[in-house]
Structures are given as structure tokens and as C-alpha cells.
Design a protein around this motif. Structure first.
Motif, PDB file in Angstrom:
ATOM      1  N   THR A  41       0.843  -1.193   0.000  1.00  0.00           N
ATOM      2  CA  THR A  41       0.000   0.000   0.000  1.00  0.00           C
ATOM      3  C   THR A  41       0.880   1.246   0.000  1.00  0.00           C
ATOM      4  O   THR A  41       2.072   1.173   0.289  1.00  0.00           O
ATOM      5  CB  THR A  41      -0.931   0.010   1.233  1.00  0.00           C
ATOM      6  N   ALA A  89      -7.670  -0.916   1.319  1.00  0.00           N
ATOM      7  CA  ALA A  89      -7.492  -1.581   0.032  1.00  0.00           C
ATOM      8  C   ALA A  89      -8.494  -2.723  -0.133  1.00  0.00           C
ATOM      9  O   ALA A  89      -9.046  -2.937  -1.221  1.00  0.00           O
ATOM     10  CB  ALA A  89      -6.062  -2.108  -0.093  1.00  0.00           C
ATOM     11  N   GLU A  92     -11.809  -0.861  -0.901  1.00  0.00           N
ATOM     12  CA  GLU A  92     -11.795  -0.116  -2.163  1.00  0.00           C
ATOM     13  C   GLU A  92     -11.703  -1.038  -3.377  1.00  0.00           C
ATOM     14  O   GLU A  92     -12.355  -0.814  -4.399  1.00  0.00           O
ATOM     15  CB  GLU A  92     -10.623   0.874  -2.160  1.00  0.00           C
ATOM     16  N   LYS A  93     -10.895  -2.099  -3.254  1.00  0.00           N
ATOM     17  CA  LYS A  93     -10.711  -3.030  -4.384  1.00  0.00           C
ATOM     18  C   LYS A  93     -11.698  -4.196  -4.337  1.00  0.00           C
ATOM     19  O   LYS A  93     -11.581  -5.145  -5.100  1.00  0.00           O
ATOM     20  CB  LYS A  93      -9.272  -3.576  -4.386  1.00  0.00           C
ATOM     21  N   LYS A  94     -12.652  -4.133  -3.396  1.00  0.00           N
ATOM     22  CA  LYS A  94     -13.730  -5.128  -3.278  1.00  0.00           C
ATOM     23  C   LYS A  94     -13.199  -6.564  -3.158  1.00  0.00           C
ATOM     24  O   LYS A  94     -13.728  -7.502  -3.762  1.00  0.00           O
ATOM     25  CB  LYS A  94     -14.696  -5.024  -4.456  1.00  0.00           C
TER      26      LYS A  94
END
Length: 420
Positions: A41, A89, A92-94
Motif C-alpha cells: 500500500t 485496500a 476499495e478493491k472489493k
């Protein structure tokens, strides 16, 4: 002007950096066996992520973050820990939509906290951590703890102590919170300003105060274990059952609360009992954070993880006198005599390295004796001596530095000879 390194940071030089690499490689190999995948990240995130994720009442958010405004006036913070970014993350990135759950991640990277530097603690430090998101099974709690213990043991540490506690679910924590407020409020003016501020915001954090830890009310503070509802009790009992079944010893400490607001249910720390390690004995800390994904805009997702400082780990290894099995040798050093040999050594070096061998040569036009000394300093297993006469005969003299034996080898066969 002579520049100096900023306070609380360090240069990790050759000779020392190999220990870091060995630890990081060991951690990566261990994560592979547990099926944790690496995530990387950004070094900085929006400040609000840490304010909401780590908690407004924590020392990290209130005092220790490196925060600045970018050119558009947005508040940016160098990451002080790894969990909030990993969960961001995940949301947000599912990653929660992947059919295989829990999502199991690990990270290794620098973190930043403005705190007083001391042994094993720096303002820029490196954390290794893991996160398992998507399972409410107490078996994953035991797995996370076992991975941390396995890493320390693989690296040779023996003087370890595992402390565990349960912070309970939301219902249990509310009952405990009310009891803590009733306990501390009549005499809160005897505590530091931080504790006074935390009384209504998060009274559990009072128990983690370093300034007032010797206050008599700390000794008699209500224990979270007395406020666990039936579901939380059963969960904690299962975690203990699994730890016992895999042979991991532990102590239950009701005073263990951890320093971050997002923890619930299982919390744990691993400490060093090594003599001379220092006053701060904690090596690793972690626990459950079932509400964190929802707090930062994602779906309700259970999660658990831990983080440890590589610097603290190295300090513990030193305290126990553990020497890591790092190979400090090179395979071959090429000694050259004469201009033709010097020119040919360039291609020899390239071909040996292409074959995967660790090789070095002289670049300072040293005498033969000085070149042999350089080979000794590099712990060369073999020394290959090449002169203009040897080139004429297409041979090279190879000396085994361990046995002292020496033999002539065809230059064309040097790669295969050393590879054996």
C-alpha cells in the motif's frame, strides 16, 4: 555543511542489511505456507483514514502522526501502522467479493511515528504484519497467533511469552465502558490530561496509560472478563482451546487492552523474557477488529491481524545472542596478473555471474598479494588466478581456500568446474 541523519532514523549498511533480508525472506516463506499473500500500500494516505481507522483517542492519532498538507490543501499522513491501509485496500478493491474467504494478506514496509527514540524504537521503523479478513471463526485467531509465534521460533528466539485477552463484542464493551466511567470519574482529576480526555471518549484507553499506571485505581479497575456476555465468553474459550490443541502456551491478562481503538474480542501480545532486553518487552501485538471495514465505508466484515517491528525483533535476537545463519561467502575471487588477464577477467566474471555464481575481482590494480587479501576479506571459497602465461595455455589456476588444494582448469571449463 555536514549533513546528519534525522533523529529516530537509521542507515542499514552492508553487513547488517543481510540480517534484515534473512528475516524478511523467512517471513515471506512462512506466509506462503499459511497462504497469506503480499499487499503493498502507499507510504502515505489521507489523514482521515487513520483518524477513523486507528481511533481519535489513540496516542498515534493525537500525538505521533507525521501529517502535512499537499499542494491542494488535502491533509496527508505518512502511515503510522499497516492495518488501516490494508483494510482500505480490501474495501476499495472489493476483495470481499472474492469467492475464497477469508482474504489473507501480509505486508512488510516502513511506518512513521513521532515518538521518543529508544532501543528498538525508531521514528521510521519497519513492520511485518498480517491481516485475515472475512471470517468469524476463532480458529483463524489461533492461526494468526500461531504464525507470529512460528516466525519468532524459526528465527531462534526461545524466551517468549504470549499474553491474550478478550475485549468482547459491542454489548460486552458497552457494559465494561459504563463500569470504567463509574470507577474512574469520581477521581479523574488525579489522572493526566490524556486520561481525563479519554474518560468519556474511550475509557478503556485509560488502562493503557503509561503515566498513571501505578495509580491505585488501576489495580481495582473493573475487568473486561467480568462483563463478557455468553457469546463473547464462548468465543474466547474456543480461541484458548485451539491454542492449547496446537501446543502454544499463553497467559490470560485482563489488563491487556492494546493501543488502538478498533480492537474487539481477541487481543494479544508476544513479549520477550530475555534478560537485558529492556523495560519495554513487547515484540508483537494484534487482535480482532470486526467493525473496522464498516467504519471506513465497507461492508460489515470480521478481521484479525498482528504487526511486529523488525527493529524490536533484531533487538530480541541480540538479547538472546542468536546468530542468524547468513552465508557471508562468495563463490570465487578472480586474481589477475597482467593486462591481458585483466581484460579477460571482465568476460570471465560476466559468464560466472550469468551461471548464478557470486564472484568478484580487483578494480584497483592491486598487487597479487593484496588481491588474495581481498579474497580473504570476502570469504571467497575459491580463488582463480589468471595471468598472461595462463591465457597462452588456456588454463586458469583454481585454489580451494578451505583445503588449500590447487589445480589447473581449462578457462572454457571454469564455469562448470565452479558450478559443481
Amino acid at each position: 555543511m555536514a549533513f546528519q541523519i534525522p533523529r529516530g532514523t537509521q542507515d542499514i549498511l552492508p553487513g547488517e542489511v543481510e540480517r534484515w533480508q534473512y528475516i524478511e525472506n523467512t517471513a515471506r516463506e512462512l506466509c506462503k505456507t499459511y497462504q497469506y499473500k503480499e499487499i503493498r500500500t502507499p507510504i502515505f494516505e489521507h489523514t482521515e483514514l487513520f483518524a477513523r481507522g486507528v481511533g481519535e483517542s489513540t496516542d498515534i492519532v493525537q500525538k505521533e502522526m507525521y501529517t502535512f498538507e499537499d499542494k491542494k490543501g488535502r491533509s496527508i499522513t505518512l502511515r503510522p501502522e499497516g492495518t488501516a491501509a490494508a483494510v482500505r485496500a480490501f474495501v476499495e478493491k472489493k476483495l470481499f467479493a472474492n469467492p475464497q474467504q477469508p482474504t489473507k494478506l501480509y505486508y512488510i514496509g516502513p511506518m512513521f511515528r513521532y515518538e521518543r527514540p529508544q532501543t528498538g524504537r525508531f521514528r521510521q521503523f519497519v513492520q511485518f504484519g498480517i491481516e485475515a479478513m472475512g471470517s468469524n471463526d476463532p480458529a483463524i485467531d489461533a492461526e494468526v497467533i500461531s504464525l507470529a509465534m512460528a516466525l519468532y521460533e524459526k528465527l531462534g528466539l526461545t524466551k517468549l511469552k504470549l499474553i491474550i485477552n478478550s475485549l468482547g463484542d459491542a454489548e460486552s464493551r458497552k457494559a465494561h465502558r459504563d463500569a470504567l466511567i463509574a470507577h474512574f470519574e469520581p477521581r479523574i482529576d488525579e489522572f493526566c490530561s490524556d486520561c481525563q480526555h479519554r474518560l468519556k471518549q474511550n475509557p478503556l484507553r485509560i488502562l493503557d496509560c503509561k503515566k498513571d499506571r501505578d495509580h491505585e485505581l488501576m489495580e481495582t479497575a473493573p475487568s473486561i472478563l467480568d462483563f463478557l456476555n455468553e457469546e463473547s465468553k464462548l468465543y474466547f474459550e474456543k480461541v484458548q482451546q485451539y491454542l492449547t490443541s496446537i501446543g502454544i502456551s499463553y497467559e490470560v491478562d485482563p489488563g491487556l487492552v492494546r493501543g488502538l481503538d478498533y480492537y474487539n474480542h481477541t487481543a494479544f501480545e508476544i513479549m520477550s523474557d530475555a534478560e537485558g532486553f529492556g523495560a519495554i518487552t513487547t515484540l508483537c501485538g494484534g487482535g480482532r477488529y470486526n467493525g473496522l471495514a464498516k467504519d471506513i465505508g465497507g461492508p460489515e466484515t470480521p478481521g484479525i491481524g498482528f504487526a511486529l517491528s523488525i527493529e524490536r525483533l533484531l533487538a530480541a535476537l541480540d538479547a538472546e545472542g542468536v546468530k542468524l545463519p547468513i552465508d557471508q561467502h562468495i563463490d570465487c575471487y578472480i586474481v589477475t596478473m597482467g593486462d591481458k588477464a585483466k581484460d579477460m577477467s571482465v568476460s570471465l566474471l560476466y559468464n560466472l555471474r550469468k551461471a548464478g555464481l557470486t564472484v568478484e575481482k580487483d578494480y584497483e590494480d592491486k598487487k597479487m598479494k593484496a588481491q588474495f587479501k581481498a579474497a580473504d576479506r570476502l570469504n571467497a571459497r575459491f580463488v582463480a588466478v589468471l595471468g598472461d602465461d595462463e591465457i597462452e595455455k588456456n588454463i586458469i589456476s583454481v585454489k580451494n581456500m578451505e583445503t588449500g588444494t590447487q589445480e589447473e582448469v581449462s578457462i572454457d571449463e571454469l564455469v562448470s568446474y565452479l558450478s559443481k
